[in-house]
Design an enzyme around this catalytic site. Structure first.
Site, PDB file in Angstrom:
ATOM      1  N   GLN A   1      -4.105  -1.980  10.036  1.00 46.36           N
ATOM      2  CA  GLN A   1      -4.021  -3.316   9.458  1.00 46.36           C
ATOM      3  C   GLN A   1      -4.549  -4.363  10.442  1.00 46.36           C
ATOM      4  O   GLN A   1      -4.088  -4.448  11.573  1.00 46.36           O
ATOM      5  CB  GLN A   1      -2.554  -3.619   9.081  1.00 46.36           C
ATOM      6  CG  GLN A   1      -2.374  -4.871   8.267  1.00 46.36           C
ATOM      7  CD  GLN A   1      -3.059  -4.816   6.906  1.00 46.36           C
ATOM      8  OE1 GLN A   1      -2.987  -3.824   6.185  1.00 46.36           O
ATOM      9  NE2 GLN A   1      -3.754  -5.883   6.554  1.00 46.36           N
TER      10      GLN A   1
ATOM     11  N   LYS B   1       0.850  -1.203   0.000  1.00 45.76           N
ATOM     12  CA  LYS B   1       0.000   0.000   0.000  1.00 45.76           C
ATOM     13  C   LYS B   1       0.880   1.245   0.000  1.00 45.76           C
ATOM     14  O   LYS B   1       0.615   2.213  -0.703  1.00 45.76           O
ATOM     15  CB  LYS B   1      -0.916   0.001   1.229  1.00 45.76           C
ATOM     16  CG  LYS B   1      -2.071  -0.993   1.122  1.00 45.76           C
ATOM     17  CD  LYS B   1      -2.796  -1.153   2.428  1.00 45.76           C
ATOM     18  CE  LYS B   1      -3.833  -2.274   2.356  1.00 45.76           C
ATOM     19  NZ  LYS B   1      -4.415  -2.621   3.638  1.00 45.76           N
TER      20      LYS B   1
ATOM     21  N   ASP C   1     -10.944   1.805   4.645  1.00 44.50           N
ATOM     22  CA  ASP C   1     -11.175   0.366   4.558  1.00 44.50           C
ATOM     23  C   ASP C   1     -12.652   0.005   4.670  1.00 44.50           C
ATOM     24  O   ASP C   1     -13.034  -1.143   4.460  1.00 44.50           O
ATOM     25  CB  ASP C   1     -10.434  -0.347   5.702  1.00 44.50           C
ATOM     26  CG  ASP C   1      -9.090  -0.889   5.247  1.00 44.50           C
ATOM     27  OD1 ASP C   1      -8.954  -1.159   4.040  1.00 44.50           O
ATOM     28  OD2 ASP C   1      -8.194  -1.028   6.090  1.00 44.50           O
TER      29      ASP C   1
END
Ligand code: NAP
Length: 331
Positions: free
Chosen positions: A62, A18, A85
């Site tokens: 994450q 990313k 997300d």
């Protein structure tokens, strides 16, 4: 901003990819790598700081986080406007009601991937294996919004093979090698393999038995090189798209300028195998998978060579010795 807690190797790969993709398109990316022993309070404090920071427009924590941290509290702590997300209940609600907001990268990318590969979802029998909040549930919802008829399978599903055999589109998000084998797949079905696993030899592979299933499938995504890079590309595209909705994510002016230069087909220019590898439609089974990007490249090259030859022939008469002379060059 990307926040990584602990030293999970798969998470490190995701975070690095990313970061690299952001750098490639000129988006400033800040990484916060915290030790595996980080307390919940410390992580929530960092998220609060990132929420308040006007220079931070997206926050990616994450997952999974270590056991001492409550994942739900972390998700609720992220400002929904920075929740790229789409984990926050506000964004999940918007996803389910078709409202405006962030869509989760992997599921949204899967829909795009199927459509851009020239396949329609409408009216198709879609089977999603896996019901996680991250992949299974949202991808099922998006497939339904595209007018697919969706069946969601999980670890308690009976007759998984039989259900899969009736599917036009199968999305596997389980995380187990060989969850989908050739005997479970209908001729011509589309296979989207989200799984990221290691086989006995330690090689990265998906949930689908790629080598055997590709002989039957109409289209199939490889692992690695399929859904993984597509997810990163989708994240970047979301940021690019948000330049049209600056109040939504608040992309900085100078960043918008850079983003404007990204061609829509940037996935190919970045070398991402975004498209589903298509099995050649020559009636023969066992033909190779081919990426659209590669074909386009070859076609472009041939066209350029032909034009160059035509121009050269017209504009470069041969000298008396029969050699090309620069003096005879007609511009
Ligand atoms: P997860 O939360 O562990 O969910 C796995 C799902 O698979 C669960 O719903 C589980 O059912 C179901 N399942 C387990 N064994 C099964 C079986 N034998 N038959 C049918 N269903 C079964 O995993 P996730 O977060 O969704 O991720 C799934 C995989 O995708 C992982 O390999 C992950 O690394 C990968 N992934 C890749 C990307 C990418 O960008 N490439 C992004 C996200 C995830 P129950 O609910 O009944 O337990």
């Amino acid at each position: 901003a990307v926040v990584l807690v602990g030293d999970d190797s798969a998470s490190q790969v995701y975070v690095n990819n990313k970061k690299k993709a952001c750098e490639a398109v000129g988006i400033r990316s800040v990484s916060h790598v915290l030790s595996g022993g980080t307390t919940e309070e410390a992580l929530l404090e960092l998220i609060a700081k990132l929420n308040a920071d006007k220079d931070i427009h997206g926050i990616l924590v994450q997952m999974p986080v270590p056991k001492q941290i409550d994942e739900r509290k972390v998700i609720l702590a992220i400002d929904p406007k920075k929740d790229v997300d789409c984990f926050h209940p506000v964004n999940v609600g918007n996803l389910h009601t078709g409202g405006e907001g962030f869509l989760p990268c992997t599921p949204a990318g899967i829909i795009e991937l199927i459509k851009r590969s020239g396949h329609s979802i409408e009216g198709k029998q879609c089977v999603v294996i896996g019901r996680s909040n991250i992949v299974g549930k949202p991808v099922a919802m998006l497939l339904m919004q595209e007018n697919g008829t969706v069946t969601i399978c999980h670890s308690r599903t009976r007759n998984l093979a039989e259900i899969c055999r009736g599917a036009d589109i199968i999305v596997s998000a389980v995380g187990k090698v060989n969850t989908v084998t050739a005997d479970m797949v209908k001729e011509g079905a589309i296979l989207i393999d989200v799984g990221m696993n290691r086989n006995e030899a330690g090689k990265l592979c998906g949930d689908v038995d790629f080598e055997n299933v590709k002989e039957i499938a109409g289209a199939i995504t490889p692992v690695p090189g399929g859904v993984g890079p597509m997810t990163v590309a989708t994240l970047i595209e979301k940021l690019q798209h948000s330049r049209k909705n600056p109040e939504w994510i608040g992309i900085k002016k100078n960043c918008k300028k850079i983003l404007r230069w990204i061609p829509l087909t940037f996935r190919e220019s970045q070398g991402y195998s975004f498209y589903i590898g298509k099995i050649r439609k020559n009636g023969r089974k066992g033909s190779v998978c081919m990426k659209k990007g590669a074909l386009k490249g070859i076609v472009c090259l041939v066209v350029i060579v032909v034009i160059w030859m035509a121009v050269s022939f017209r504009s470069k008469p041969l000298s008396e010795e029969g050699e090309i002379s620069l003096e005879n060059f007609v511009v």
